[in-house]
Design a protein around this motif. Structure first.
Motif, PDB file in Angstrom:
ATOM      1  N   ASP A  45       0.397  -0.965  -0.058  1.00 54.65           N
ATOM      2  CA  ASP A  45      -0.375   0.120   0.142  1.00 54.65           C
ATOM      3  C   ASP A  45       0.604   1.319   0.313  1.00 54.65           C
ATOM      4  O   ASP A  45       0.767   1.829  -0.683  1.00 54.65           O
ATOM      5  CB  ASP A  45      -1.167   0.333   1.313  1.00 54.65           C
ATOM      6  CG  ASP A  45      -1.969  -0.988   0.866  1.00 54.65           C
ATOM      7  OD1 ASP A  45      -2.608  -1.403  -0.181  1.00 54.65           O
ATOM      8  OD2 ASP A  45      -2.394  -1.467   2.567  1.00 54.65           O
ATOM      9  N   THR A  46       2.365   1.124   1.048  1.00 51.86           N
ATOM     10  CA  THR A  46       3.256   2.372   0.770  1.00 51.86           C
ATOM     11  C   THR A  46       3.311   2.480  -0.509  1.00 51.86           C
ATOM     12  O   THR A  46       3.488   3.903  -1.015  1.00 51.86           O
ATOM     13  CB  THR A  46       3.802   2.828   1.864  1.00 51.86           C
ATOM     14  OG1 THR A  46       2.667   1.885   3.236  1.00 51.86           O
ATOM     15  CG2 THR A  46       4.629   3.500   1.947  1.00 51.86           C
ATOM     16  N   LYS A  48       1.501   3.415  -3.947  1.00 51.38           N
ATOM     17  CA  LYS A  48      -0.354   4.524  -3.691  1.00 51.38           C
ATOM     18  C   LYS A  48      -0.003   5.831  -4.096  1.00 51.38           C
ATOM     19  O   LYS A  48      -1.237   5.622  -4.835  1.00 51.38           O
ATOM     20  CB  LYS A  48       0.378   4.840  -1.853  1.00 51.38           C
ATOM     21  CG  LYS A  48      -0.750   6.047  -1.267  1.00 51.38           C
ATOM     22  CD  LYS A  48      -0.450   6.396  -0.203  1.00 51.38           C
ATOM     23  CE  LYS A  48      -1.273   7.882   0.068  1.00 51.38           C
ATOM     24  NZ  LYS A  48      -0.584   8.242   1.791  1.00 51.38           N
TER      25      LYS A  48
END
Length: 660
Positions: A238-239, A242
């Motif tokens: 997700d990071t 993103k």
């Protein structure tokens, strides 16, 4: 900072200097032994590749680097640019001279997208290199000139010397901590170069044979950047992804969007992020690092610097917060491309397209004014390479990126605003022209009447379509209702036409319009409605006895599936009729019955039962018993007469409407 090792000597170069050395090597193909002299030549000309190449091809460049360096010549502006006014002109008056406006426009490297046939285009550039070509071998060497560095520091004050030594020590410690976590001693300070070929085109079984693998011969699977991040457990998906835009778009799409919408484009090119079991041989990997590499562990070598860049620089909270600001608060003024040059062909071609030498490398592109007069186009806005943000730490990366963004953001915002104003003006003009055309149409009665007629025609088409949909639904309910009644009749009577009992039986000879005759027996207590329903089931399934119900159901359902969409809307979950057999036909129909309101659907009879002599039409009633109908009790003949459908009359009416 890249470290190059050669014959026991070490050379500490910045990433820009390392890239300049790579470009010089690609153009000149200098011998390996001349590497120290080449570095001196580049240092002599301030790492300007063009001037260094000019001196290299003059032939006397070795004497130039071994002799004392000549004084640096600084170019001066032409005389007319050094003064604001001429001393005199033809009229004897002093007139102002306008300064060249190109002095205020930066000269930047021109960027370009990938060719449409970029795999074939880069086949000769990168994929076609001979692995055994000694002129292309990368050499590794460590820095030298420690005495020179010491002599340069002598004139400084003791305080300045201490400060610089502490700063240098801190950089070395922080760099070592950042790029050597979870690595053994043999991998320290190793900088990975762009591989000769993408991994999917490298044949590991004959890695030492050299030569080019065909573009159609793929030895390894190609991963998307999402696959690469997912396969590395140390990354937070997700990071990392993103703010990455190439998870569902290719490079040229992001490039075109950045060019047309005047956005920044951040290109992040990483080395191998995965550790593969199908490792390269020593011959394929020997050209991919600046230092010696051992492939004895038979594992694909991971680019530690790229891995740590993703973990500690790109995933840093402050970096992501700033990227969020550019993508959200600044009206999405940034596109981000993240690629693995080892596992992705497109990313590898991007690296070759921009002459990237090592990984990780970050490029910032933008559509800005550029005085680099490529192709004689003059000063225009063009996609340009704005700079290379530093990758050694999150603070340096963020600081260098902010510097470049702040430098060129006003220009991009101005261009974007100007483009928006032009589009608004164009749209306004379009609306004005449309309004003018509409006013002309309103002045013409014939055109107005034509539009009305077209609207009426469309309305009739919509109504016709609605009727067709309604007819499909009714036909669907008709078929499902009869199928449901057939299943219930079969389950109740168990394949027997007459339920066992003590009632007297009625024998009827039934004849259909096609000449089919069959004799059936019914109990006298059966209502005429049940008689109609029983005969209707036999006619619908095309059988004469209930013991053939399952086979008839299969054939009926298969026919509905093969003709679905034409007259019915049911059984959409099946594409082929052969998916239905006697084992599952009842369950399939039971599931289909639940989708429709069959309990409130009336069972329609499209036929009439008639006793011929004398003619008597048997009524459809649940209150009339067979035993109370003298014309058929206890024996009788029944003709089945089908009712005529009314569709032809409706079609005829439609034709009349159209003719009117």
């Amino acid at each position: 900072m890249p470290i190059i090792e050669h014959e026991g000597e070490e050379y500490h170069l910045s990433h820009e200097q390392s890239e300049a050395l790579d470009q010089f090597q690609m153009i000149s193909s200098y011998p390996e032994n001349d590497l120290p002299l080449i570095i001196k030549l580049l240092e002599l000309y301030g790492w300007n590749i063009e001037r260094a190449l000019a001196a290299y091809y003059d032939g006397d460049w070795k004497n130039l680097v071994t002799e004392p360096a000549p004084p640096i010549h600084r170019e001066t502006l032409p005389q007319q640019q050094q003064q604001l006014f001429n001393d005199s002109d033809d009229t004897g008056e002093n007139l102002p001279i306008l300064m060249d406006h190109t002095l205020f426009v930066p000269k930047l490297p021109v960027s370009k997208p990938l060719p449409v046939d970029y795999q074939t285009h880069f086949k000769l550039v990168g994929l076609g290199l001979n692995d055994n070509d000694d002129s292309k071998k990368n050499v590794s060497f460590l820095p030298s000139h420690k005495l020179l560095l010491f002599l340069l520091l002598i004139p400084q004050t003791i305080g300045s010397l201490s400060l610089k030594l502490l700063t240098l020590l801190w950089k070395l410690l922080s760099f070592s901590f950042l790029f050597n976590i979870n690595k053994d001693v043999s991998n320290k300070n190793k900088v990975m170069k762009i591989p000769i070929k993408p991994r999917i085109y490298r044949n590991d079984s004959n890695a030492n044979s050299g030569g080019l693998n065909s573009l159609n011969s793929i030895e390894h699977p190609e991963y998307t950047i999402k696959d690469v991040i997912l396969k590395n457990p140390s990354f937070n998906l997700d990071t990392v992804l993103k703010n990455v835009d190439n998870t569902n778009k290719v490079f040229n799409e992001l490039y075109s969007n950045s060019e047309n919408e005047f956005k920044f484009m951040l290109v992040i090119l990483l080395g191998n992020l995965l550790e593969h079991d199908d490792a390269l041989g020593s011959q394929d990997r020997k050209d991919q690092t600046l230092s010696s590499v051992s492939s004895s562990n038979n594992k694909e070598e991971v680019d530690v610097n790229s891995v740590n860049f993703v973990k500690y620089v790109w995933s840093d909270e402050s970096v992501q917060r700033y990227i969020d600001t550019l993508k959200v608060s600044s009206n999405n003024s940034l596109n981000v491309y993240l690629g693995d040059v080892d596992n992705q062909v497109e990313s590898w071609c991007v690296a070759k397209n921009y002459n990237v030498g090592v990984t990780p490398t970050v490029l910032l592109l933008g559509n800005v004014l550029n005085s680099n007069n490529v192709g004689g186009a003059g000063i225009i806005t063009r996609m340009s390479l704005l700079g290379n943000p530093k990758v050694t730490s999150s603070k340096k990366f963020l600081r260098s990126l902010k510097f470049l963004i702040n430098r060129f953001a006003p220009e991009l915002i101005s261009s974007r605003t100007e483009k928006h104003d032009l589009e608004m003006e164009r749209e306004l003009r379009k609306l004005q022209d449309q309004a003018y055309q509409e006013s002309l149409l309103l002045d013409k009665k014939k055109e107005e009447q034509k539009m009305i007629e077209e609207e009426l025609k469309k309305k009739r088409e919509i109504e016709k379509l609605a009727k067709e949909q309604e007819a499909k639904l009714n036909n669907t309910l008709y078929n499902l209702k009869w199928l449901k009644e057939a299943i219930l009749e079969y389950q109740v009577k168990g394949g027997n036409d007459v339920a066992l009992g003590k009632d007297k039986l009625c024998t009827l000879q039934i004849r259909t319009p096609d000449g089919t005759r069959f004799v059936k027996k019914f109990t006298g207590s059966m209502s005429s409605y049940d008689l109609y329903k029983h005969i209707g089931i036999l006619l619908y399934l095309g059988i004469s006895n209930l013991d053939k119900t399952e086979e008839a159901l299969v054939m009926k359902v298969r026919n509905l599936i093969d003709n679905q969409g034409e007259n019915t809307t049911c059984l959409k979950g099946f594409t082929k009729g052969n998916e239905i057999d006697e084992k599952n036909v009842v369950n399939v129909l039971q599931d289909e019955f639940k989708k429709y309101d069959l309990d409130n659907t009336e069972l329609k009879f499209n036929f009439q039962l008639v006793s011929p002599f004398p003619r008597y039409e048997v009524p459809i009633s649940e209150d009339v018993l067979i035993s109370n109908i003298p014309s058929i009790w206890p024996k009788g003949n029944i003709l089945v007469e089908f009712e005529e459908e009314e569709e032809e009359e409706e079609d005829y009416d439609d034709d009349d409407d159209e003719s009117e």
